[in-house]
Design an enzyme around this catalytic site. Structure first.
Site, PDB file in Angstrom:
ATOM      1  CG  ASP A   5      -1.855   1.237   1.197  1.00 37.08           C
ATOM      2  OD1 ASP A   5      -2.827   1.206   0.416  1.00 37.08           O
ATOM      3  OD2 ASP A   5      -1.600   2.212   1.935  1.00 37.08           O
ATOM      4  CD  GLU A   7      -1.744   5.886   2.860  1.00 38.61           C
ATOM      5  OE1 GLU A   7      -2.439   6.799   2.383  1.00 38.61           O
ATOM      6  OE2 GLU A   7      -2.201   4.763   3.121  1.00 38.61           O
ATOM      7  CG  HIS A 143      -6.884   6.543   5.280  1.00 36.55           C
ATOM      8  ND1 HIS A 143      -7.085   6.162   3.978  1.00 36.55           N
ATOM      9  CD2 HIS A 143      -8.118   6.806   5.793  1.00 36.55           C
ATOM     10  CE1 HIS A 143      -8.379   6.201   3.704  1.00 36.55           C
ATOM     11  NE2 HIS A 143      -9.024   6.571   4.778  1.00 36.55           N
ATOM     12  CG  ASP A 148      -4.672   1.444   4.672  1.00 39.83           C
ATOM     13  OD1 ASP A 148      -5.228   1.392   5.784  1.00 39.83           O
ATOM     14  OD2 ASP A 148      -4.761   2.434   3.908  1.00 39.83           O
TER      15      ASP A 148
END
Length: 480
Positions: A5, A7, A143, A148
């Site tokens: 994941d 960000e 998040h 995540d």
């Protein structure tokens, strides 16, 4: 495989940067390693992003840049299947970040959103938030990249517990399925195909144009042509002849549809049969006879009258198509066949009146006012859209792709696409330099209706309409 994941500072891979990566390496169903890092994006993190992720400028100021972790990350990702929720997003950011520092990164991707839809088809919503809520997954730091990624891992464990193994493997195989590429097609060319919207062209060995298509994801759509089953003979023929692929990227599906339609009619590719240039169009006219009754008839559209598409009804590619529609309206609204010029009698009751399928307008048994109202109700279903503006317009088309932030400007008037212009505030150059007739095109008309009518425009926030002040409508030279 590696569950991952990212960000980021925003939603566009071409412009925004990664701020955090979390990954979990899984081999034979067991977790072998975990790795995570904050990343200095070398640009400010927008406040609204910080509010969602909890990552702000102060947290990343002393973190490594992507360049500094690229070599280690590239080694971790080599030769593995990349698993992510909405994998297209994370994969596009990784490709762009690696590209900036000189790495050519490519991988098979397994999207857990697509897997969720296959194994839980009855569930509503497959976002990570929906999945966490539905399966009560404990995630303390939503998040953040590793949190995540842990949620995705937990979800895979739940799937294994609840879903038949055969269905799981079949679903994963379908998602990972790599099409069988034509042997004479350069695989490096396939790797260069963009994952955003646009138009693509297939060519044979001699350079002859085989096919033109469009998609919101060029790479995905091109690969779909090479599915092993080749359900249609046309797909198999194209695959056997294909030697080269070219493409043109557009900001969104709007530009792709306009470009595809225009190119097909300019070049007439071998395997595009649907969108041919129409030299004649037919409409249904409405007149009032001496008795005050509305009469309908199929007519050839006036090739010189710009107002025809709104003063008459419907746009049909052939006379037969128009007559078929008129017969359907006659049946549905009990209209008189003689007054609709289907029955050729010049006077008296029509045959349908004797069968009680006509209410008697032909022999004055039904008042004209009531009959005409029913005619207007029938025609309301095929009434053409009035041009909503008093001048030509510029449509600013912003990119919907995470990999581009390009804006294109399109000049349009009276439902006719006049072309792309360099700048929004300089369309007059195109107007004054226009060569040859400007044709009305039924397929262009339908595309513009889908995007630009006031009732639908709100669905496409990436399109902005700018009427051109003090510019007279462009004279209609013909239909096409």
């Amino acid at each position: 495989m590696i569950l991952l994941d990212c960000e980021t500072t925003g939603g566009r891979a071409s412009h925004d940067r990664i701020t955090e990566i979390g990954l979990i390496e899984v081999i034979d169903g067991e977790v072998k390693d975990k790795w995570q890092s904050l990343i200095n994006p070398q640009r400010p993190i927008p406040p609204w992003i910080s509010k969602i992720t909890g990552i702000d400028d102060a947290m990343v100021i002393d973190s490594p840049t992507f360049d500094e972790i690229a070599s280690e990350l590239y080694e971790r990702l080599q030769g593995t299947i990349l698993v992510a929720h909405n994998a297209r997003f994370d994969y596009s950011f990784l490709k762009q970040e690696f590209k900036r520092v000189g790495y050519d990164y490519s991988a098979k991707t397994l999207c857990s959103v697509k897997l969720s839809r296959r194994v839980y088809p009855r569930h509503q919503g497959h976002s990570l938030d929906k999945i966490i809520q539905r399966h009560q997954i404990d995630i303390p730091d939503r998040h953040r990249a590793m949190a995540d990624t842990d949620a995705i891992l937990s979800y895979f464990t739940i799937i294994q517990q609840q879903v038949d193994e055969t269905l799981i493997q079949k679903s994963i195989a379908e998602i990972l399925k790599r099409p069988s590429l034509p042997s004479h097609l350069d695989n490096q060319l396939i790797q260069k195909l963009p994952e955003g919207p646009g138009v693509y062209q297939f060519y044979d060995e001699s350079g002859a144009l085989l096919y033109i298509g469009k998609s919101v994801n060029i790479r995905e759509r091109v690969l779909s042509h090479f599915s092993a089953d080749h359900r249609h003979h046309k797909e198999l023929d194209i695959s056997q002849q294909l030697h080269h692929i070219d493409w043109i990227e557009t900001p969104s599906d709007f530009g792709a549809q306009l470009l595809e339609n225009s190119y097909i009619k300019q070049t007439s590719p071998r395997y595009n049969r649907r969108q041919t240039k129409i030299k004649k169009l037919y409409q249904i006219s409405r007149t009032i006879n001496k008795g005050g009754y509305a009469e309908l008839d199929v007519i050839l559209a006036d090739m010189t009258a710009a107002s025809d598409i709104t003063s008459k009804y419907g746009l049909f590619r052939s006379k037969k198509q128009a007559q078929t529609k008129l017969l359907a309206l006659i049946t549905q609204y009990k209209l008189c066949q003689r007054l609709c010029h289907i029955e050729k009698k010049s006077s008296g009751s029509c045959f349908a009146y004797q069968l009680k399928k006509c209410l008697g307008a032909c022999c004055a048994k039904e008042p004209a006012q009531r009959y005409n109202l029913r005619v207007d109700m029938a025609l309301s279903h095929i009434k053409n859209q009035q041009w909503p503006w008093s001048t030509p317009i510029i449509v600013a088309e912003q990119s919907t792709s995470t990999q581009s932030d390009v804006t294109h400007y399109h000049l349009i008037d009276q439902w006719r696409y006049l072309g792309q212009v360099d700048k929004q505030n300089e369309p007059q150059t195109y107007l004054t330099n226009q060569q040859g007739p400007i044709f009305f095109d039924i397929d262009t008309y339908k595309i513009l209706l889908r995007f630009l009518t006031p009732a639908k425009a709100a669905n496409f926030p990436y399109l902005t309409i700018h009427p051109l002040e003090h510019q007279s409508p462009i004279i209609m030279d013909g239909w096409g």
